[in-house]
Motif scaffolding. Structure first.
Motif, PDB file in Angstrom:
ATOM      1  N   GLU A 342     -25.345 -63.382   6.483  1.00  0.00           N
ATOM      2  CA  GLU A 342     -24.264 -62.603   7.093  1.00  0.00           C
ATOM      3  C   GLU A 342     -24.779 -61.910   8.361  1.00  0.00           C
ATOM      4  O   GLU A 342     -25.931 -61.486   8.423  1.00  0.00           O
ATOM      5  N   PHE A 343     -23.890 -61.814   9.336  1.00  0.00           N
ATOM      6  CA  PHE A 343     -24.191 -61.109  10.590  1.00  0.00           C
ATOM      7  C   PHE A 343     -23.623 -59.699  10.460  1.00  0.00           C
ATOM      8  O   PHE A 343     -22.406 -59.517  10.398  1.00  0.00           O
ATOM      9  N   ILE A 344     -24.519 -58.708  10.354  1.00  0.00           N
ATOM     10  CA  ILE A 344     -24.102 -57.324  10.065  1.00  0.00           C
ATOM     11  C   ILE A 344     -24.718 -56.411  11.129  1.00  0.00           C
ATOM     12  O   ILE A 344     -25.926 -56.143  11.106  1.00  0.00           O
ATOM     13  N   ILE A 345     -23.880 -55.915  12.049  1.00  0.00           N
ATOM     14  CA  ILE A 345     -24.460 -55.229  13.219  1.00  0.00           C
ATOM     15  C   ILE A 345     -25.033 -53.856  12.891  1.00  0.00           C
ATOM     16  O   ILE A 345     -25.887 -53.355  13.617  1.00  0.00           O
ATOM     17  N   ASP A 346     -24.585 -53.244  11.770  1.00  0.00           N
ATOM     18  CA  ASP A 346     -25.174 -51.954  11.383  1.00  0.00           C
ATOM     19  C   ASP A 346     -26.094 -52.126  10.171  1.00  0.00           C
ATOM     20  O   ASP A 346     -26.264 -51.216   9.353  1.00  0.00           O
ATOM     21  N   ARG A 347     -26.694 -53.299  10.073  1.00  0.00           N
ATOM     22  CA  ARG A 347     -27.611 -53.613   8.970  1.00  0.00           C
ATOM     23  C   ARG A 347     -28.751 -52.591   8.921  1.00  0.00           C
ATOM     24  O   ARG A 347     -29.313 -52.213   9.944  1.00  0.00           O
ATOM     25  N   ALA A 348     -29.085 -52.161   7.703  1.00  0.00           N
ATOM     26  CA  ALA A 348     -30.262 -51.297   7.536  1.00  0.00           C
ATOM     27  C   ALA A 348     -31.516 -52.130   7.825  1.00  0.00           C
ATOM     28  O   ALA A 348     -31.566 -53.323   7.540  1.00  0.00           O
ATOM     29  N   ARG A 349     -32.527 -51.514   8.418  1.00  0.00           N
ATOM     30  CA  ARG A 349     -33.810 -52.182   8.715  1.00  0.00           C
ATOM     31  C   ARG A 349     -33.614 -53.499   9.475  1.00  0.00           C
ATOM     32  O   ARG A 349     -34.209 -54.526   9.161  1.00  0.00           O
ATOM     33  N   ALA A 350     -32.769 -53.431  10.498  1.00  0.00           N
ATOM     34  CA  ALA A 350     -32.443 -54.652  11.257  1.00  0.00           C
ATOM     35  C   ALA A 350     -33.654 -55.230  11.992  1.00  0.00           C
ATOM     36  O   ALA A 350     -33.681 -56.411  12.321  1.00  0.00           O
ATOM     37  N   ARG A 351     -34.648 -54.379  12.235  1.00  0.00           N
ATOM     38  CA  ARG A 351     -35.813 -54.887  12.991  1.00  0.00           C
ATOM     39  C   ARG A 351     -36.783 -55.668  12.099  1.00  0.00           C
ATOM     40  O   ARG A 351     -37.793 -56.174  12.582  1.00  0.00           O
ATOM     41  N   GLN A 352     -36.484 -55.750  10.819  1.00  0.00           N
ATOM     42  CA  GLN A 352     -37.339 -56.547   9.938  1.00  0.00           C
ATOM     43  C   GLN A 352     -36.941 -58.021  10.059  1.00  0.00           C
ATOM     44  O   GLN A 352     -36.109 -58.528   9.315  1.00  0.00           O
ATOM     45  N   HIS A 353     -37.513 -58.678  11.038  1.00  0.00           N
ATOM     46  CA  HIS A 353     -37.257 -60.105  11.238  1.00  0.00           C
ATOM     47  C   HIS A 353     -38.502 -60.743  11.844  1.00  0.00           C
ATOM     48  O   HIS A 353     -39.442 -60.043  12.231  1.00  0.00           O
ATOM     49  N   LEU A 354     -38.495 -62.079  11.923  1.00  0.00           N
ATOM     50  CA  LEU A 354     -39.678 -62.817  12.374  1.00  0.00           C
ATOM     51  C   LEU A 354     -39.539 -63.369  13.794  1.00  0.00           C
ATOM     52  O   LEU A 354     -40.436 -64.072  14.273  1.00  0.00           O
ATOM     53  N   SER A 355     -38.436 -63.066  14.468  1.00  0.00           N
ATOM     54  CA  SER A 355     -38.161 -63.737  15.747  1.00  0.00           C
ATOM     55  C   SER A 355     -39.232 -63.508  16.801  1.00  0.00           C
ATOM     56  O   SER A 355     -39.398 -64.333  17.707  1.00  0.00           O
ATOM     57  N   PHE A 356     -39.939 -62.381  16.721  1.00  0.00           N
ATOM     58  CA  PHE A 356     -40.990 -62.097  17.703  1.00  0.00           C
ATOM     59  C   PHE A 356     -42.371 -62.488  17.188  1.00  0.00           C
ATOM     60  O   PHE A 356     -43.385 -62.195  17.831  1.00  0.00           O
ATOM     61  N   GLY A 357     -42.427 -63.138  16.036  1.00  0.00           N
ATOM     62  CA  GLY A 357     -43.730 -63.437  15.459  1.00  0.00           C
ATOM     63  C   GLY A 357     -44.334 -62.189  14.831  1.00  0.00           C
ATOM     64  O   GLY A 357     -43.676 -61.156  14.698  1.00  0.00           O
ATOM     65  N   PHE A 358     -45.603 -62.307  14.462  1.00  0.00           N
ATOM     66  CA  PHE A 358     -46.256 -61.212  13.746  1.00  0.00           C
ATOM     67  C   PHE A 358     -47.751 -61.302  14.017  1.00  0.00           C
ATOM     68  O   PHE A 358     -48.259 -62.349  14.393  1.00  0.00           O
ATOM     69  N   GLY A 359     -48.445 -60.184  13.837  1.00  0.00           N
ATOM     70  CA  GLY A 359     -49.899 -60.225  14.000  1.00  0.00           C
ATOM     71  C   GLY A 359     -50.302 -60.285  15.468  1.00  0.00           C
ATOM     72  O   GLY A 359     -49.582 -59.815  16.346  1.00  0.00           O
ATOM     73  N   ILE A 360     -51.441 -60.914  15.746  1.00  0.00           N
ATOM     74  CA  ILE A 360     -52.007 -60.867  17.106  1.00  0.00           C
ATOM     75  C   ILE A 360     -51.129 -61.584  18.136  1.00  0.00           C
ATOM     76  O   ILE A 360     -51.220 -61.314  19.325  1.00  0.00           O
ATOM     77  N   HIS A 361     -50.280 -62.502  17.665  1.00  0.00           N
ATOM     78  CA  HIS A 361     -49.450 -63.259  18.610  1.00  0.00           C
ATOM     79  C   HIS A 361     -48.030 -62.695  18.729  1.00  0.00           C
ATOM     80  O   HIS A 361     -47.168 -63.336  19.318  1.00  0.00           O
ATOM     81  N   ARG A 362     -47.792 -61.527  18.157  1.00  0.00           N
ATOM     82  CA  ARG A 362     -46.448 -60.935  18.243  1.00  0.00           C
ATOM     83  C   ARG A 362     -46.017 -60.890  19.713  1.00  0.00           C
ATOM     84  O   ARG A 362     -46.813 -60.558  20.596  1.00  0.00           O
ATOM     85  N   CYS A 363     -44.768 -61.227  19.966  1.00  0.00           N
ATOM     86  CA  CYS A 363     -44.257 -61.358  21.330  1.00  0.00           C
ATOM     87  C   CYS A 363     -44.539 -60.113  22.166  1.00  0.00           C
ATOM     88  O   CYS A 363     -44.158 -59.003  21.804  1.00  0.00           O
ATOM     89  N   MET A 364     -45.201 -60.331  23.285  1.00  0.00           N
ATOM     90  CA  MET A 364     -45.606 -59.246  24.171  1.00  0.00           C
ATOM     91  C   MET A 364     -44.392 -58.547  24.802  1.00  0.00           C
ATOM     92  O   MET A 364     -44.386 -57.345  25.023  1.00  0.00           O
ATOM     93  N   GLY A 365     -43.345 -59.316  25.080  1.00  0.00           N
ATOM     94  CA  GLY A 365     -42.188 -58.766  25.786  1.00  0.00           C
ATOM     95  C   GLY A 365     -41.046 -58.357  24.891  1.00  0.00           C
ATOM     96  O   GLY A 365     -39.897 -58.235  25.340  1.00  0.00           O
ATOM     97  N   ASN A 366     -41.328 -58.110  23.590  1.00  0.00           N
ATOM     98  CA  ASN A 366     -40.226 -57.836  22.660  1.00  0.00           C
ATOM     99  C   ASN A 366     -39.389 -56.620  23.075  1.00  0.00           C
ATOM    100  O   ASN A 366     -38.166 -56.641  23.006  1.00  0.00           O
ATOM    101  N   ARG A 367     -40.051 -55.560  23.546  1.00  0.00           N
ATOM    102  CA  ARG A 367     -39.291 -54.357  23.942  1.00  0.00           C
ATOM    103  C   ARG A 367     -38.440 -54.621  25.188  1.00  0.00           C
ATOM    104  O   ARG A 367     -37.341 -54.084  25.325  1.00  0.00           O
ATOM    105  N   LEU A 368     -38.961 -55.452  26.090  1.00  0.00           N
ATOM    106  CA  LEU A 368     -38.195 -55.792  27.289  1.00  0.00           C
ATOM    107  C   LEU A 368     -36.953 -56.611  26.912  1.00  0.00           C
ATOM    108  O   LEU A 368     -35.856 -56.374  27.438  1.00  0.00           O
ATOM    109  N   ALA A 369     -37.131 -57.565  26.003  1.00  0.00           N
ATOM    110  CA  ALA A 369     -35.990 -58.381  25.547  1.00  0.00           C
ATOM    111  C   ALA A 369     -34.921 -57.489  24.930  1.00  0.00           C
ATOM    112  O   ALA A 369     -33.729 -57.605  25.239  1.00  0.00           O
TER     113      ALA A 369
END
Length: 414
Positions: A342-369
């Motif tokens: 489901e697409f829920i725009i007021d979802r709790a903990r919405a930032r818990q996702h994998l789209s930016f990767g994780f660990g040392i390779h986590r997307c450098m520009g995530n805040r800019l995006a």
């Protein structure tokens, strides 16, 4: 490259196809948006799944959120070298880039360019982004059909990229083209041959080499090219490595945001209740941005290569095996995310996702995006009652860039 002998997945029933025949890398699944039921089956029955025959050779699929995190964090067992995509690199055309490296070299090169997205720099960029967004939106036709991908998604991200590189503004659409060429070979219709692809990427290198030479002697600029030209870890790169890192920065700065801008419009049109929620409460936008990025998952996978034998979810991975972490599946894993389909725009903990990767390779520009998307939606809500989607979006035939080439829309003002 191995010839695919598996049947076309789009013609099969995800519930009954034998597990060993499932090949989620097939482009048709992505261009027709039919991959999610196959991923659900793998998450439930074979979370670490071996596909022995595909267009890209044999590979393991890692489909659950927690397992993807385990692989991401363990760079000692799962290397990003030689590449982070399912397709093996051409032996005579390698493009080293820091995302496809392990520490310490990865850390040194990444650190060189990280300053461009440091908090203070982002603060300075905010007003630039807002004025560009305003100009782009004010230029759009009201009540007439047009392609949102071209007029908004590509235009905004390409302007932003030109700013980060301090790239000649009138040539900015070259950046879009090079991004498409870098991520799409002949099989996607972007170029006619591998030769054409290489030629265009060498044009990119030639153009950026001129910019490098201009900036090498002119102090410490705070654009990406100046940072690379003056950085200890990057100033002596050979041309292929420079091109590799350019491709990384162009694709990273372009595709993620561009496809989230389009995907957000689609998600709101498919979920009119959520669109109403947004109209009634624009303060939900920062949270909605994270939900859009999860929902779209603009880069569908990252690949690792096992450097030692390893047991994952009871499966014996051998040194040299190819593992594909399917972010598009992990972001729909009900074990980690509540009601993930489901697409829920007021979802709790919405930032818990994998789209930016994780660990040392986590997307450098995530805040800019996130910032670009937030400003865009703030300005959209000031101007338009609704962005109406007309017909179905055209999707890119790629299992890596989870994106769109066309989305016809009509704007309705307040």
């Amino acid at each position: 490259m191995a010839e695919a002998t598996t049947p076309l997945m789009v013609d099969l029933d995800p519930a009954t196809v034998p597990l060993e025949d499932i090949d989620v890398s097939q482009r048709e699944l992505w261009s027709q948006n039919k991959k999610y039921p196959f991923f659900k089956r793998l998450r439930d029955e074979a979370p670490v799944h071996y596909c022995k025959e595909s267009e890209f050779g044999p590979y393991w699929s890692v489909t659950r959120f927690e397992d993807i995190m385990e692989v991401e964090q363990n760079w000692q067992s799962f290397s990003s070298d030689p590449t982070i995509v399912i397709q093996d690199p051409e032996e005579d055309f390698e493009l080293p880039m820091f995302i496809a490296m392990d520490p310490p070299k990865h850390d040194e090169q990444r650190k060189t360019v990280q300053g461009v997205v440091a908090p203070r720099n982002l603060q300075n960029l905010e007003s630039t982004i807002r004025s560009r967004v305003q100009t782009i939106l004010d230029d759009l036709p009201i009540g007439e059909q047009f392609n949102w991908v071209d007029r908004v998604s590509i235009e905004l991200t390409t302007q932003m990229l030109a700013t980060l590189f301090d790239f000649p503004f009138e040539d900015r659409r070259k950046l879009t083209r090079w991004s498409d060429v870098a991520t799409g070979g002949p099989e996607t219709g972007i170029v006619e041959s591998e030769e054409q692809r290489r030629e265009e990427l060498y044009e990119c290198l030639e153009y950026f080499t001129r910019l490098w030479q201009e900036r090498e002697g002119s102090g410490d600029g705070n654009d990406l090219i100046s940072m690379l030209a003056h950085g200890e870890a990057t100033k002596d790169m050979d041309p292929q490595e420079y091109l590799g890192n350019l491709v990384l920065l162009i694709v990273g700065g372009n595709d993620t945001t561009r496809n989230s801008i389009t995907g957000g419009v689609i998600a709101l049109n498919e979920n009119p209740g959520e669109y109403a929620k947004l109209r009634n409460n624009p303060s939900v936008i920062p949270n909605m941005v994270s939900e859009i990025i999860r929902w779209v998952t603009p880069l569908a996978h990252m690949r690792r290569t096992a450097v030692k034998d390893y047991v994952l979810q009871g499966q014996q991975i051998k040194a040299g095996d190819k593992l594909v972490m399917w972010y598009a599946s992990g972001n729909r894993d009900e074990r980690a995310i509540d009601r993930p389909d489901e697409f829920i725009i007021d979802r709790a903990r919405a930032r818990q996702h994998l789209s930016f990767g994780f660990g040392i390779h986590r997307c450098m520009g995530n805040r800019l995006a996130e910032m670009q998307l937030r400003i865009l939606w703030e300005e959209i809500q000031k101007r338009f009652h609704k962005i109406e989607m007309v017909g179905e979006p055209e999707r890119i035939p790629s299992n890596f860039v989870h994106g769109f080439s066309d989305l016809q829309v009509v704007l309705h003002p307040h």
